[in-house]
Design a protein around this motif. Structure first.
Motif, short mmCIF file in Angstrom:
data_model
loop_
_atom_site.label_atom_id
_atom_site.label_comp_id
_atom_site.label_asym_id
_atom_site.label_seq_id
_atom_site.Cartn_x
_atom_site.Cartn_y
_atom_site.Cartn_z
N LYS A 51 42.29 25.35 33.75
CA LYS A 51 41.84 24.09 34.37
C LYS A 51 42.92 23.42 35.21
CE LYS A 51 37.71 24.05 32.42
NZ LYS A 51 36.47 24.20 33.19
N MET A 52 44.15 23.44 34.77
CA MET A 52 45.28 22.80 35.46
C MET A 52 44.94 21.37 35.91
SD MET A 52 48.04 24.45 35.22
CE MET A 52 49.03 23.49 36.35
N LEU A 53 44.39 20.60 35.00
CA LEU A 53 44.02 19.23 35.33
C LEU A 53 45.23 18.35 35.58
CD1 LEU A 53 41.05 18.58 32.85
CD2 LEU A 53 40.99 19.45 35.19
N SER A 54 46.38 18.76 35.10
CA SER A 54 47.58 17.93 35.26
C SER A 54 47.96 17.73 36.72
CB SER A 54 48.75 18.57 34.51
OG SER A 54 49.02 19.87 34.99
N LYS A 55 47.50 18.62 37.60
CA LYS A 55 47.82 18.50 39.03
C LYS A 55 46.79 17.67 39.79
CE LYS A 55 50.36 22.80 39.88
NZ LYS A 55 50.39 24.03 40.71
N VAL A 70 39.50 9.92 33.03
CA VAL A 70 38.74 10.78 33.95
C VAL A 70 39.68 11.40 34.97
CG1 VAL A 70 36.75 10.95 35.48
CG2 VAL A 70 36.80 9.17 33.72
N ILE A 71 39.46 12.69 35.22
CA ILE A 71 40.21 13.43 36.24
C ILE A 71 39.21 14.10 37.18
CG2 ILE A 71 41.79 15.36 36.65
CD1 ILE A 71 43.02 14.74 33.90
N GLU A 72 39.49 14.03 38.47
CA GLU A 72 38.63 14.65 39.48
C GLU A 72 39.27 15.94 39.98
OE1 GLU A 72 36.40 13.51 43.70
OE2 GLU A 72 38.18 12.39 43.05
N LYS A 73 38.48 17.00 40.00
CA LYS A 73 38.96 18.27 40.54
C LYS A 73 37.83 18.99 41.26
CE LYS A 73 41.02 22.75 39.40
NZ LYS A 73 41.51 23.66 38.34
N GLU A 74 38.02 19.23 42.53
CA GLU A 74 37.09 20.02 43.35
C GLU A 74 35.65 19.54 43.22
OE1 GLU A 74 37.80 23.99 42.03
OE2 GLU A 74 39.77 24.12 43.01
N GLY A 75 35.47 18.23 43.24
CA GLY A 75 34.14 17.66 43.19
C GLY A 75 33.57 17.48 41.80
N ASN A 76 34.25 17.99 40.78
CA ASN A 76 33.83 17.82 39.39
C ASN A 76 34.64 16.70 38.74
OD1 ASN A 76 32.18 20.00 39.83
ND2 ASN A 76 33.46 21.45 38.71
N LEU A 77 34.01 16.03 37.78
CA LEU A 77 34.72 15.01 37.02
C LEU A 77 34.89 15.50 35.58
CD1 LEU A 77 33.16 11.62 38.24
CD2 LEU A 77 35.19 12.84 39.08
N TYR A 78 36.11 15.35 35.08
CA TYR A 78 36.45 15.77 33.73
C TYR A 78 36.72 14.52 32.90
CZ TYR A 78 36.88 20.49 35.57
OH TYR A 78 36.60 21.71 36.16
N TYR A 79 35.84 14.26 31.95
CA TYR A 79 35.93 13.06 31.11
C TYR A 79 36.56 13.44 29.77
CZ TYR A 79 32.56 10.92 34.33
OH TYR A 79 31.91 10.42 35.44
N ALA A 80 37.46 12.60 29.30
CA ALA A 80 38.05 12.77 27.97
C ALA A 80 37.80 11.50 27.17
CB ALA A 80 39.55 13.03 28.09
N PHE A 81 37.10 11.63 26.06
CA PHE A 81 36.77 10.50 25.18
C PHE A 81 37.54 10.65 23.88
CE2 PHE A 81 33.09 11.31 27.88
CZ PHE A 81 32.79 10.05 28.38
N TYR A 82 38.02 9.49 23.37
CA TYR A 82 38.83 9.53 22.15
C TYR A 82 38.37 8.44 21.18
CZ TYR A 82 41.86 12.31 25.16
OH TYR A 82 42.34 13.26 26.02
N ALA A 83 38.20 8.82 19.93
CA ALA A 83 37.88 7.88 18.86
C ALA A 83 38.03 8.63 17.54
CB ALA A 83 36.46 7.33 19.00
N ASP A 84 38.32 7.90 16.48
CA ASP A 84 38.41 8.57 15.18
C ASP A 84 37.07 9.20 14.79
OD1 ASP A 84 41.06 7.88 14.91
OD2 ASP A 84 40.64 6.04 13.80
#
Length: 686
Positions: free
Chosen positions: A592-596, A615-629
Motif C-alpha cells: 500500500k505504501m500509504l506513508s507517501k 484518512v489517506i488519499e491514494k490514486e483516487g481511493n480513500l483509506y480510512y482508519a478507525f480506532y476505538a477500544d
C-alpha cells in the motif's frame, strides 16, 4: 467574497466622557475589534460558530514590578500596505499611558498577509517617555479569554511545549487547568517545542503563537477557570532580571499571531507552517529512502554483540524490511564515537565490517548518535573543554539522561568537531543515515561563555537549528540520499529543527494514541517529510502496527532473533506466532505504501469525532482508519463525492463490505481496536 478581503470600518460609540472610537479589522472568518483603550475583542464569522468572547480584554500589555500597564488611550490609527516577498496590509495603533508617574507610548501593529485568511499578526513596541529608566518584568501578546460552551470537555488543546512528563501533545482540558508552556528549558534535558497553542471547541478553534524565524524563550500559557466558563491563551515573555528600559528607550515584542479555524488543531498548524515557509523557512524535499521500513538493533540494548546484529539480518531481509539500525552501545563514550575496544577488539574496522554485512544483505545502514552530548572526560571535552555550554555561574549544562555535558551549538569548535564525527560515520564506517537521539536536542540554555563573544547569551538558543542544518547539509553532501532522523525522545519537537531532517519519528511514544496524534501533528507541519511510527514494541500491547499504518507512518520494529540477549531488560524475541503477524504487516506496508500519500487531516476532528478517524488519499481511493477500544455503531465516510457510488473493503481482513452512496456514506460496523477500510469508486479496476 467581500469578507475574505481586508477592510477597515469605524464605529463611533457614545461615551460619558466624549466619543470613543472602535476599529474593526476583518480577514476571512476572523474579526478583531480594537477599542479606544487599545483593548481587543475577537469574533468568528464561520457558519454556526458561537461567540468567542463576551467582552474586550487587554490582549497586549506590559508588566512592571508594581503595575500592569494595559490601558493605552488610542491617539492615532493608520493603515498602509506591506511590500516585499510577503505582501499584505497593516494597521498601526498609537496610544499612551500616563499616570502614577509612568508615561509609556504603545504602538500596536496588526498585519494581514495575502493568502492567509483567518489570521492576524501583531507586534508591539513600548517607548519609555520619561526622563528616567524604568524596570520591566514581562510583555504579553494575544491574551484572550475564550468562552466555553458548557461541553465536557470544555476545550481540546494542542500545546507545543515539552517536559519530562512526556505528556500528550493534544488532550481534553477539564476545569480547573493550567499549563505554562514555556518554550525554553523547563528542566534538565527538556525544552523547546512548537510555538503554537490551540484551543478548540466543536464549533470553532483559536490558535496563538509567535512568528519569529528562530526559537524564542517565550511562554504560551493555557488555562481553564475553575467554573469551566473561559479558556485563556496568550504569548508572553518574562524578561530576565527586570530588564531596564532606559529613558526614551524602546522595548519591542516578537511578532505573534492569532488565528481562527474550524475542525481540530491540524488546520491551524498547517496554516502556521505554510506562513513560516512563506516567510523564509525551507523544509527538506521528500526523500524516498526515508519511507522504507526499519529494523533497529535496540532490542538487544547496549550489551549487544556484533554477532547478534549480523545474525538477525537474514530475518530482517526475509520480512521485507529495508533498513538496519545500529543503536547505542558501540561507542567508547558520548563524545568519543570510535568503536568500544571491549566490544570491538580490532577497533573501528569491525564497525565498518558490520556495515558491509548490512549492505551485503541488500539493506541500508543507519547509526544511532546523540549530537551535542559529551561525557565528562570524553575525547571531545579533553581536547576542547570550552565547547560546553557555560551557564551564568560558569557551570555546565547537564544532560542527565546521558550523564553528559551539553556542547554549545553556537561554538565554532563544536561545529568543527561535529563535522569530524559525520566524516567518521559516513566515510569511514559507511553508514547511510543518522538516528539522532535525545530529548536534549530540542532546546538549549543561553550560553554565557565570554570567549565566544556572542551578541547575547540567547544566541545559543537561536543557533541550535543552524547546527542541525549543518549536519543535514554535510551528510547529504557525502551521501545525497542520506536519511536524517531527529528523535527528541518524548518531547514535542522544535518546529525549527524540522527544517534539517527528512524523517520525523513518534520518538519513544507512551501509547498508540501518541503515535497517532504525533503523526497528525507532523503531517500538518511537514506533510512531505516521512513520519516513522518508531518501534512497534512501544505501541499498545507491543504489536499495534495498525496505528502507524492508518496514520501513514513508516513501520519499524526492534525484534531479536533467533535468541534474546540475556543481559537485555526485556524480551523482544520474534516467536513463530509473532513472525506471522510481523510478516503480514510489513508485506501490506510495501503493497500500500500509504506513508507517501496525501493525509486528509481536515476531514475529522480528532477530539470530537468518534470513533477516532484518519484518512489517506491514494490514486483516487480513500483509506480510512478507525480506532476505538470497542465500537459498534454507524460510521460516516467523509470526503466522498456526493454523486458517486463506492465499494468498501476491509483490506486488512480482506472482507467485502458492500457499497455506499457518496450522498449518504454511512456504514454500520463493529470492531475492536481498529478498522482499516479502502473506499474506491464503483467499477474502478484494482
Amino acid at each position: 467574497m467581500v469578507q475574505n478581503r481586508w477592510f477597515l470600518f469605524v464605529l463611533m460609540l457614545l461615551a460619558f466622557t466624549g466619543i470613543a472610537q472602535t476599529t474593526g479589522i476583518v480577514n476571512g472568518n476572523l474579526k478583531m475589534e480594537v477599542d479606544g483603550m487599545m483593548k481587543v475583542r475577537l469574533s468568528s464569522t464561520f457558519k454556526d460558530a458561537k461567540p468567542l468572547m463576551d467582552g474586550f480584554v487587554a490582549s497586549e500589555k506590559l508588566v512592571m514590578p508594581l503595575a500592569e500597564i494595559s490601558d493605552f488611550k488610542v491617539m492615532d490609527v493608520s493603515e498602509g500596505s506591506i511590500q516585499g516577498d510577503l505582501k499584505g496590509k497593516q494597521w498601526v495603533f498609537t496610544g499612551v499611558y500616563q499616570k502614577n508617574g509612568i508615561h509609556i507610548e504603545k504602538r500596536l501593529t496588526v498585519k494581514e498577509y495575502d493568502g492567509f485568511p483567518d489570521l492576524l499578526s501583531t507586534q508591539v513596541s513600548y517607548v519609555n517617555k520619561l526622563e528616567r529608566a524604568i524596570f520591566v518584568e514581562k510583555w504579553v501578546n494575544n491574551a484572550y479569554k475564550i468562552l466555553s460552551q458548557g461541553d465536557a470537555p470544555a476545550f481540546w488543546a494542542f500545546q507545543g511545549s515539552s517536559t519530562d512528563a512526556r505528556e500528550d501533545w493534544i488532550k481534553p482540558l477539564q476545569s480547573p487547568y493550567f499549563q505554562q508552556n514555556y518554550l525554553g528549558q523547563n528542566m534538565t534535558d527538556y525544552g523547546g517545542g512548537i510555538p503554537v497553542t490551540d484551543l478548540w471547541r466543536k464549533d470553532v478553534g483559536i490558535a496563538v503563537g509567535h512568528l519569529a524565524m528562530v526559537p524564542k524563550l517565550v511562554s504560551l500559557p493555557t488555562e481553564v477557570d475553575s467554573m469551566g466558563t473561559y479558556g485563556e491563551i496568550g504569548v508572553s515573555k518574562k524578561l530576565e532580571d527586570r530588564t531596564v528600559l532606559e529613558a526614551n528607550g524602546t522595548l519591542e515584542t516578537e511578532e505573534t499571531f492569532v488565528m481562527v479555524h474550524q475542525g481540530d488543531y491540524y488546520n491551524a498548524l498547517s496554516e502556521y507552517s505554510n506562513l513560516m515557509q512563506a516567510k523564509g523557512i525551507t523544509m527538506p524535499e521528500r526523500e524516498d529512502a526515508a519511507f522504507e521500513s526499519i529494523w533497529c538493533a535496540w532490542g538487544y540494548e547496549r550489551k549487544f554483540t556484533a554477532d547478534e546484529v549480523i545474525g538477525t539480518l537474514p530475518k530482517v531481509k526475509e520480512l521485507g524490511i529495508k533498513w538496519a539500525v545500529l543503536d547505542d552501545g558501540f561507542q567508547i563514550a558520548e563524545g568519543d564515537w570510535n568503536a568500544d575496544p571491549k566490544k570491538f577488539p580490532r577497533g573501528n574496522i569491525e564497525i565498518t565490517e558490520m556495515v558491509d554485512k548490512i549492505h551485503e544483505h541488500g539493506l541500508k545502514a543507519k547509526v544511532w548518535w546523540t549530537p551535542l552530548a559529551a561525557d565528562p572526560g570524553s575525547k571531545a571535552l579533553v581536547e576542547n573543554p570550552d565547547m560546553r555550554i557555560f551557564q551564568k555561574d560558569g557551570s555546565p549544562e547537564f544532560i542527565t539522561w546521558w550523564d553528559a555535558y551539553y556542547l554549545s551549538p553556537a561554538n565554532p569548535k563544536t561545529i568543527q568537531y561535529t563535522e569530524g564525527i559525520i566524516d567518521l560515520f559516513m566515510n569511514e564506517y559507511g553508514f547511510d543515515a543518522f538516528k539522532m537521539d535525545g530529548q536534549h536536542m530540542n532546546g538549549v540554555l543561553p550560553d554565557y561563555n565570554q570567549d565566544l563573544e556572542l551578541d547575547y547569551p540567547e544566541e545559543s538558543v537561536e543557533k541550535l537549528p543552524d547546527f542541525f542544518q549543518m549536519i543535514y547539509d554535510q551528510s547529504r553532501k557525502i551521501k545525497p540520499h542520506a536519511v536524517i532522523e531527529n528523535c527528541p525522545c518524548g518531547t514535542c519537537m522544535s518546529y525549527f529543527n524540522m527544517a534539517s531532517m527528512n524523517q520525523a519519528v513518534s520518538s519513544d511514544p507512551l501509547s498508540s494514541w501518541q503515535i497517532r496524534h504525533k503523526g497528525k501533528t507532523y503531517k500538518a507541519l511537514i506533510p512531505q517529510t516521512a513520519y516513522y511510527g518508531d518501534h512497534v514494541e512501544l505501541s499498545d500491547n507491543g504489536n499495534d502496527f495498525a496505528s502507524s499504518f492508518g496514520i501513514g507512518a513508516v513501520l519499524g520494529t526492534k525484534f531479536t532473533w533467533p535468541n534474546d540477549n540475556p543481559d537485555a531488560s526485556d524480551s523482544f524475541l520474534l516467536t513463530p506466532e509473532k513472525e506471522k503477524v510481523w510478516k503480514k504487516w510489513f508485506s501490506l506496508y510495501d503493497q500500500k505504501m500509504l506513508s507517501k500519500e496525501k493525509y486528509l487531516g481536515s476531514l475529522y476532528d480528532i477530539g470530537y469525532d468518534k470513533p477516532e478517524t484518519h484518512v489517506i488519499e491514494k490514486e483516487g481511493n480513500l483509506y480510512y482508519a478507525f480506532y476505538a477500544d470497542d465500537f459498534k455503531g454507524t460510521i460516516s465516510l467523509k470526503g466522498l463525492e456526493a454523486s458517486g457510488k463506492y465499494t468498501v473493503t476491509d483490506y486488512f481482513n480482506e472482507v467485502d463490505m458492500g457499497t455506499v452512496s457518496g450522498k449518504d456514506p454511512k456504514l454500520d460496523v463493529a470492531f475492536k481496536q481498529f478498522l482499516l477500510i479502502e473506499v474506491s469508486p464503483k467499477g474502478k479496476k484494482k
